[in-house]
Scaffold this motif. Structure first.
Motif, PDB file in Angstrom:
ATOM      1  N   SER A  41       0.876  -1.170   0.000  1.00 55.48           N
ATOM      2  CA  SER A  41       0.000   0.000   0.000  1.00 55.48           C
ATOM      3  C   SER A  41       0.914   1.222   0.000  1.00 55.48           C
ATOM      4  N   ALA A  42       0.337   2.388   0.105  1.00 52.82           N
ATOM      5  CA  ALA A  42       1.124   3.624   0.029  1.00 52.82           C
ATOM      6  C   ALA A  42       2.263   3.678   1.056  1.00 52.82           C
TER       7      ALA A  42
ATOM      8  N   ALA B  19      -4.897  -6.408   4.409  1.00 54.22           N
ATOM      9  CA  ALA B  19      -4.497  -5.952   5.744  1.00 54.22           C
ATOM     10  C   ALA B  19      -3.788  -4.602   5.662  1.00 54.22           C
ATOM     11  N   ALA B  20      -3.003  -4.387   4.613  1.00 48.80           N
ATOM     12  CA  ALA B  20      -2.311  -3.103   4.435  1.00 48.80           C
ATOM     13  C   ALA B  20      -3.313  -1.965   4.261  1.00 48.80           C
TER      14      ALA B  20
ATOM     15  N   ALA C 155      -2.516 -10.489  10.284  1.00 52.25           N
ATOM     16  CA  ALA C 155      -2.220  -9.833  11.559  1.00 52.25           C
ATOM     17  C   ALA C 155      -0.911  -9.063  11.515  1.00 52.25           C
ATOM     18  N   ILE C 156      -0.917  -7.954  12.252  1.00 56.96           N
ATOM     19  CA  ILE C 156       0.241  -7.073  12.305  1.00 56.96           C
ATOM     20  C   ILE C 156       0.482  -6.674  13.760  1.00 56.96           C
ATOM     21  N   ASP C 157       1.726  -6.803  14.223  1.00 60.51           N
ATOM     22  CA  ASP C 157       2.152  -6.258  15.509  1.00 60.51           C
ATOM     23  C   ASP C 157       2.932  -4.987  15.194  1.00 60.51           C
TER      24      ASP C 157
ATOM     25  N   SER D 168      -5.620  -7.601  13.732  1.00 59.75           N
ATOM     26  CA  SER D 168      -5.860  -8.545  12.651  1.00 59.75           C
ATOM     27  C   SER D 168      -7.075  -8.089  11.855  1.00 59.75           C
ATOM     28  N   PHE D 169      -6.940  -8.224  10.553  1.00 61.14           N
ATOM     29  CA  PHE D 169      -8.035  -7.891   9.653  1.00 61.14           C
ATOM     30  C   PHE D 169      -8.587  -9.148   8.981  1.00 61.14           C
ATOM     31  N   ALA D 170      -8.505 -10.297   9.679  1.00 59.13           N
ATOM     32  CA  ALA D 170      -9.046 -11.550   9.152  1.00 59.13           C
ATOM     33  C   ALA D 170     -10.534 -11.366   8.845  1.00 59.13           C
TER      34      ALA D 170
END
Length: 155
Positions: free
Chosen positions: A5-6, A39-40, A83-85, A122-124
């Motif tokens: 993404s950007a 997710a991004a 998921a992102i930490d 998380s964007f699951a």
């Protein structure tokens, strides 16, 4: 550099010191890459909520072998790229980040205030809106975004 993404690159999303140290390939499949791009998009919204401040990714994609090596959950959304930490020190501590995202009404599957050290989001596709906190030594998840004192009063 390949962009998801950007403001988020594939390189930062796949980097793992553990994978490098152990010689593990941590590159996504096409399905994982598609998940990471979705997710991004969510992380771009997070960045906007946090005033456009820089976000530092601690962990994003962790292929199963990397996930085992770092002691991740057997059902971790990191393995699918959802998921992102992360931290955003120029905005505030992880609890402030969680509360700002919650207040903005952003849809997510799970957000965890982890050990007062980072935010896990998380964007699951389930988009359960699960809000949790965890601290050591109890290592138990508690509902809501809590300070350490609040957490200790509940475990």
């Amino acid at each position: 550099m390949t962009q998801l993404s950007a403001h988020f690159s594939l390189e930062e999303a796949t980097f793992s010191e553990t994978a490098v140290r152990l010689g593990i390939n941590n590159q996504p499949s096409e399905a994982q890459l598609a998940n990471m791009k979705t997710a991004a998009e969510g992380m771009e919204k997070v960045r906007e909520i946090l005033g456009g401040k820089g976000i530092r990714i601690n962990s994003w994609l962790r292929l199963p072998e990397v996930n085992v090596a770092v002691g991740g959950s057997k059902i971790s959304s990191h393995m699918d790229g959802w998921a992102i930490d992360f931290v955003c020190p120029s905005f505030g501590d992880p609890l402030a980040v969680c509360k700002a995202i919650e207040a903005a009404g952003l849809k997510f599957d799970q957000m965890i205030h982890e050990y007062a050290r980072w935010t896990h989001i998380s964007f699951a596709p389930e988009m359960r809106g699960q809000k949790l906190t965890i601290f050591r030594p109890a290592n138990k998840y508690v509902q809501g975004f809590l300070t350490e004192a609040e957490y200790k009063s509940k475990v």
